[in-house]
Design a protein around this motif. Sequence first.
Motif, PDB file in Angstrom:
ATOM      1  N   GLU A   1       0.632  -1.180   0.050  1.00  0.00           N
ATOM      2  CA  GLU A   1      -0.035  -0.036   0.213  1.00  0.00           C
ATOM      3  C   GLU A   1       1.003   1.305   0.024  1.00  0.00           C
ATOM      4  N   LYS A   2       1.897   1.180   0.790  1.00  0.00           N
ATOM      5  CA  LYS A   2       2.878   2.395   0.776  1.00  0.00           C
ATOM      6  C   LYS A   2       3.521   2.608  -0.573  1.00  0.00           C
TER       7      LYS A   2
ATOM      8  N   GLN B   1       0.901   4.025  -2.971  1.00  0.00           N
ATOM      9  CA  GLN B   1       0.808   5.409  -2.467  1.00  0.00           C
ATOM     10  C   GLN B   1       2.164   6.273  -3.188  1.00  0.00           C
TER      11      GLN B   1
ATOM     12  N   LYS C   1       1.607   6.378  -6.955  1.00  0.00           N
ATOM     13  CA  LYS C   1       0.617   7.506  -7.269  1.00  0.00           C
ATOM     14  C   LYS C   1       1.278   8.856  -7.275  1.00  0.00           C
ATOM     15  N   GLU C   2       1.722   9.155  -6.077  1.00  0.00           N
ATOM     16  CA  GLU C   2       2.558  10.541  -5.737  1.00  0.00           C
ATOM     17  C   GLU C   2       3.497  10.903  -7.060  1.00  0.00           C
TER      18      GLU C   2
END
Length: 425
Positions: free
Chosen positions: A33-34, A37, A40-41
């Motif tokens: 998940e990290k 994320q 995505k950034e």
Amino acid sequence: MEQKKKTPNNDDPRIAFLKRELEASMARINSLEKENQELKEDAARLRAQVNTLKAHDIERKSMLWKKFQHSIDSSIIDKPQQKPVSLVEPPQQSPVFGKLYSKQDPLDATKERSVRVPKPPPRPTPSSAKEVYGNKVQPPPPSPSPLPPPPPPPPSKLLVGSKAVRRVPEVMEYYRSLMKRDAQRENKNSSVGIPPAINSKNMIGEIENRSTHLLAIKSEVETQGELINFLTREVESAAFTEITDVEAFVKWLDQELSCLVDERAVLKHFPQWPERKADAMREAAFSYRDLKNLESEILSFKNNPKQSPNQSLRRMQALQDRLEQSVNNVERVRDGTSKRYREFHIPWQWMMDTGVIGQIKLSSLTLAKEYMKRIAKELQCSEATLDYDMLLQGVRFAFRVHQFAGGFDTETKQAFEELRKIGTS
């Protein structure tokens, strides 16, 4: 009870293993998940960078295009002021070395072939006051105090050529009597208004090929300087006494300037070009030609008996509208225009009532005569009672022309007498 308590103790290693697996899976899920994320950034940051780079690229292209246009404009302005650079002649050591220096640039050769050789201007008529000595045209010496324009002729009598025009009081009397009788009536065949001419300019030209257009202007500024200087001298020294000579000169000037890709854009780089005088000559020639064409159209007008009365009468009314509008346009600016024409040695007498304007006004008598004859013919052919509307329409048109031309000649007065005789019988 003891047996029940021992049973979970036997499964402790498996439970511990499952717990460890569960904890490892949870830790892996959190890590993924990290990472997701962070991806995505990164993707959002990259998209922002791409948009920024696109904006910078568009701005850079715009700046480069502006610099390119500015450099072209500045080179066009600075080019006539630069002195020709004299080439150092090479030492004549070998024929090969001399051939290298004598070779011409293909672009320069094309420019040399494109230089236009001007034709001589048309000769003025013998009655013109211009004196020609060889190739130099000397205008007549300006008078110390220009005479004011002659006053218009008295309205009671106007002589142009062999025609005598006099005021006919019977026209005004008969017109007023009919207007009093039919004060509440409206003229069914009102004058047909001519819409003002739309002088539209093409503002979208050369947008797609703007750079080619600028380069063509730059090339003509460099190559057509001799032609522009020759035309400048001819325009500045031109002096006429006949408007027909001005018309011929303007026709010749337009033919010479037609070789330019953009006349205004090229001539603005030659500050010595007499733009005000050239525009004044064109204005005088075009106004004179428009009036003469309208006069010829009116004098050659013939009533077609096959046409219906309304169509025929509307045609004559439209011609009279055009005639009055053209004359009023000239008379409205006649004082200022004649002063400007005298300054540039352009004939201005044709604008007076004793010149072309007077002849144009007399040509309206042809329309009045044909108009009243057609009305009289229709009234004679009608078996019913007298059509006062048509009679009033004919008298109104006759009165309008009578006031515009300053009176009637013999033939037009006869046509009016016939119309009045039919109306009073």
